[in-house]
Design a protein around this motif. Structure first.
Motif, PDB file in Angstrom:
ATOM      1  N   THR A  47       0.912  -1.321   0.063  1.00 47.70           N
ATOM      2  CA  THR A  47       0.002  -0.068   0.140  1.00 47.70           C
ATOM      3  C   THR A  47       0.878   1.331  -0.002  1.00 47.70           C
ATOM      4  O   THR A  47       1.930   1.163   0.321  1.00 47.70           O
ATOM      5  CB  THR A  47      -1.022   0.141   1.100  1.00 47.70           C
ATOM      6  OG1 THR A  47      -0.056   0.152   2.539  1.00 47.70           O
ATOM      7  CG2 THR A  47      -1.906  -1.152   1.406  1.00 47.70           C
ATOM      8  N   ALA A  48       0.229   2.413  -0.302  1.00 46.55           N
ATOM      9  CA  ALA A  48       1.015   3.780  -0.218  1.00 46.55           C
ATOM     10  C   ALA A  48       1.505   4.069   0.906  1.00 46.55           C
ATOM     11  O   ALA A  48       2.624   4.480   1.141  1.00 46.55           O
ATOM     12  CB  ALA A  48       0.181   4.810  -0.765  1.00 46.55           C
ATOM     13  N   GLU A  49       0.760   3.660   1.971  1.00 46.43           N
ATOM     14  CA  GLU A  49       1.186   3.834   3.433  1.00 46.43           C
ATOM     15  C   GLU A  49       2.401   2.862   3.727  1.00 46.43           C
ATOM     16  O   GLU A  49       3.535   3.510   4.551  1.00 46.43           O
ATOM     17  CB  GLU A  49       0.113   3.439   4.495  1.00 46.43           C
ATOM     18  CG  GLU A  49      -1.199   4.411   4.454  1.00 46.43           C
ATOM     19  CD  GLU A  49      -2.022   4.081   3.292  1.00 46.43           C
ATOM     20  OE1 GLU A  49      -2.067   2.943   2.615  1.00 46.43           O
ATOM     21  OE2 GLU A  49      -2.961   4.992   2.737  1.00 46.43           O
ATOM     22  N   GLU A  50       2.427   1.612   3.394  1.00 43.38           N
ATOM     23  CA  GLU A  50       3.533   0.959   3.738  1.00 43.38           C
ATOM     24  C   GLU A  50       4.667   1.325   2.888  1.00 43.38           C
ATOM     25  O   GLU A  50       5.980   1.428   3.524  1.00 43.38           O
ATOM     26  CB  GLU A  50       3.234  -0.537   3.021  1.00 43.38           C
ATOM     27  CG  GLU A  50       2.352  -1.204   4.075  1.00 43.38           C
ATOM     28  CD  GLU A  50       1.917  -2.678   3.694  1.00 43.38           C
ATOM     29  OE1 GLU A  50       1.904  -3.617   4.030  1.00 43.38           O
ATOM     30  OE2 GLU A  50       1.455  -2.750   2.104  1.00 43.38           O
ATOM     31  N   LEU A  61       5.988   1.955  -6.765  1.00 36.22           N
ATOM     32  CA  LEU A  61       4.696   1.385  -6.354  1.00 36.22           C
ATOM     33  C   LEU A  61       3.613   1.104  -7.137  1.00 36.22           C
ATOM     34  O   LEU A  61       3.327   2.015  -7.750  1.00 36.22           O
ATOM     35  CB  LEU A  61       4.111   2.686  -5.366  1.00 36.22           C
ATOM     36  CG  LEU A  61       3.092   2.444  -4.503  1.00 36.22           C
ATOM     37  CD1 LEU A  61       3.212   0.796  -3.491  1.00 36.22           C
ATOM     38  CD2 LEU A  61       2.632   3.365  -3.438  1.00 36.22           C
ATOM     39  N   LEU A  62       3.057  -0.083  -7.241  1.00 36.58           N
ATOM     40  CA  LEU A  62       1.911  -0.415  -7.579  1.00 36.58           C
ATOM     41  C   LEU A  62       1.174  -1.240  -6.706  1.00 36.58           C
ATOM     42  O   LEU A  62       1.336  -2.395  -6.555  1.00 36.58           O
ATOM     43  CB  LEU A  62       2.160  -1.278  -9.046  1.00 36.58           C
ATOM     44  CG  LEU A  62       2.811  -0.621 -10.219  1.00 36.58           C
ATOM     45  CD1 LEU A  62       3.046  -1.566 -11.302  1.00 36.58           C
ATOM     46  CD2 LEU A  62       1.931   0.619 -10.806  1.00 36.58           C
ATOM     47  N   ASP A  63       0.487  -0.739  -5.991  1.00 35.37           N
ATOM     48  CA  ASP A  63      -0.752  -1.314  -4.800  1.00 35.37           C
ATOM     49  C   ASP A  63      -1.258  -2.474  -5.373  1.00 35.37           C
ATOM     50  O   ASP A  63      -2.393  -2.038  -6.389  1.00 35.37           O
ATOM     51  CB  ASP A  63      -1.580  -0.224  -4.191  1.00 35.37           C
ATOM     52  CG  ASP A  63      -2.107  -0.499  -3.076  1.00 35.37           C
ATOM     53  OD1 ASP A  63      -2.305  -1.949  -2.969  1.00 35.37           O
ATOM     54  OD2 ASP A  63      -2.500   0.200  -2.021  1.00 35.37           O
ATOM     55  N   TYR A  85       8.297  -7.166  -4.552  1.00 31.98           N
ATOM     56  CA  TYR A  85       8.377  -7.538  -3.032  1.00 31.98           C
ATOM     57  C   TYR A  85       7.177  -6.989  -2.532  1.00 31.98           C
ATOM     58  O   TYR A  85       6.405  -6.006  -3.062  1.00 31.98           O
ATOM     59  CB  TYR A  85       9.539  -7.226  -2.408  1.00 31.98           C
ATOM     60  CG  TYR A  85       9.721  -5.520  -2.397  1.00 31.98           C
ATOM     61  CD1 TYR A  85       9.332  -4.933  -1.358  1.00 31.98           C
ATOM     62  CD2 TYR A  85      10.075  -4.949  -3.608  1.00 31.98           C
ATOM     63  CE1 TYR A  85       9.467  -3.595  -1.190  1.00 31.98           C
ATOM     64  CE2 TYR A  85      10.318  -3.593  -3.668  1.00 31.98           C
ATOM     65  CZ  TYR A  85       9.992  -2.636  -2.251  1.00 31.98           C
ATOM     66  OH  TYR A  85      10.152  -1.519  -2.373  1.00 31.98           O
ATOM     67  N   CYS A  86       6.836  -7.376  -1.431  1.00 33.75           N
ATOM     68  CA  CYS A  86       5.757  -6.777  -0.659  1.00 33.75           C
ATOM     69  C   CYS A  86       5.987  -6.903   0.755  1.00 33.75           C
ATOM     70  O   CYS A  86       7.284  -6.547   1.202  1.00 33.75           O
ATOM     71  CB  CYS A  86       4.163  -7.380  -0.820  1.00 33.75           C
ATOM     72  SG  CYS A  86       4.390  -9.282  -0.344  1.00 33.75           S
ATOM     73  N   ARG A  87       4.956  -7.144   1.777  1.00 34.97           N
ATOM     74  CA  ARG A  87       5.367  -7.194   3.254  1.00 34.97           C
ATOM     75  C   ARG A  87       5.969  -8.573   3.671  1.00 34.97           C
ATOM     76  O   ARG A  87       6.758  -8.435   4.497  1.00 34.97           O
ATOM     77  CB  ARG A  87       4.020  -6.718   4.053  1.00 34.97           C
ATOM     78  CG  ARG A  87       4.404  -6.601   5.386  1.00 34.97           C
ATOM     79  CD  ARG A  87       3.090  -6.153   6.348  1.00 34.97           C
ATOM     80  NE  ARG A  87       2.178  -7.183   6.020  1.00 34.97           N
ATOM     81  CZ  ARG A  87       1.791  -8.100   6.588  1.00 34.97           C
ATOM     82  NH1 ARG A  87       2.496  -8.741   7.539  1.00 34.97           N
ATOM     83  NH2 ARG A  87       0.678  -8.839   6.054  1.00 34.97           N
ATOM     84  N   SER A  88       5.228  -9.748   3.056  1.00 38.09           N
ATOM     85  CA  SER A  88       5.717 -10.882   3.452  1.00 38.09           C
ATOM     86  C   SER A  88       5.774 -11.994   2.600  1.00 38.09           C
ATOM     87  O   SER A  88       6.322 -13.026   2.564  1.00 38.09           O
ATOM     88  CB  SER A  88       4.318 -11.553   4.425  1.00 38.09           C
ATOM     89  OG  SER A  88       3.237 -11.675   3.376  1.00 38.09           O
ATOM     90  N   SER A 112       9.573 -10.252   1.102  1.00 37.94           N
ATOM     91  CA  SER A 112       9.321  -8.926   2.121  1.00 37.94           C
ATOM     92  C   SER A 112      10.506  -8.013   1.591  1.00 37.94           C
ATOM     93  O   SER A 112      11.298  -8.164   0.982  1.00 37.94           O
ATOM     94  CB  SER A 112       9.534  -9.473   3.495  1.00 37.94           C
ATOM     95  OG  SER A 112      10.938  -9.707   3.840  1.00 37.94           O
ATOM     96  N   LEU A 113      10.162  -7.042   2.076  1.00 34.33           N
ATOM     97  CA  LEU A 113      10.893  -5.488   1.927  1.00 34.33           C
ATOM     98  C   LEU A 113      12.298  -5.906   2.475  1.00 34.33           C
ATOM     99  O   LEU A 113      13.391  -5.786   1.924  1.00 34.33           O
ATOM    100  CB  LEU A 113      10.237  -4.611   2.675  1.00 34.33           C
ATOM    101  CG  LEU A 113      11.187  -3.330   2.775  1.00 34.33           C
ATOM    102  CD1 LEU A 113      11.648  -2.682   1.292  1.00 34.33           C
ATOM    103  CD2 LEU A 113      10.772  -2.149   3.719  1.00 34.33           C
TER     104      LEU A 113
END
Length: 126
Positions: A47-50, A61-63, A85-88, A112-113
């Motif tokens: 997400t943009a917040e992440e 960024l491509l949510d 990549y993403c969070r997990s 993940s990041l």
């Protein structure tokens, strides 16, 4: 009996999912490292917040959850290399599956990041 079979199958499915997300990618650069070439696109599908809280230097960024990636697929170069990549590792896996369905072949799930930072040797920036 039936409940224990369902629980066992659920446990196996979770273990396979976790195993698939935890491994770092490998390439000719050595175990756990990925070289970034001139036609390589680094995609952050969080997400943009992440993303604002920290992302890899030069990542786009491509949510995935908002549908940004799906909307952009027609305009992306299907011959380029994509590191995702993403969070997990979950959304990046889903993003890669979506891109594969669209004919993309040069895709790497960085997880993940933090895993992506280690694999690419790129810093996390705000």
């Amino acid at each position: 009996m039936r409940r224990s079979i369902v629980i066992s199958l659920s446990t196996v499915a979770v273990l396979f999912a976790l195993a698939g997300c935890s491994a770092l990618p490998t390439s000719a650069g050595g175990a756990g490292t990925v070289e970034i070439g001139g036609d390589t696109m680094l995609l952050d599908v969080r997400t943009a917040e992440e993303y604002a809280a920290g992302h890899l230097d030069s990542a786009h960024l491509l949510d995935f959850n908002r549908g940004d990636l799906a909307a952009e697929i027609p305009s992306l170069d299907s011959d380029a290399e994509y590191l995702v990549y993403c969070r997990s590792g979950n959304r990046s896996s889903q993003a890669i599956a979506l891109m594969e369905q669209a004919g993309f072949t040069n895709l790497t799930n960085l997880g993940s990041l933090e895993q992506a930072s280690v694999a690419t040797k790129l810093p996390i920036v705000n």
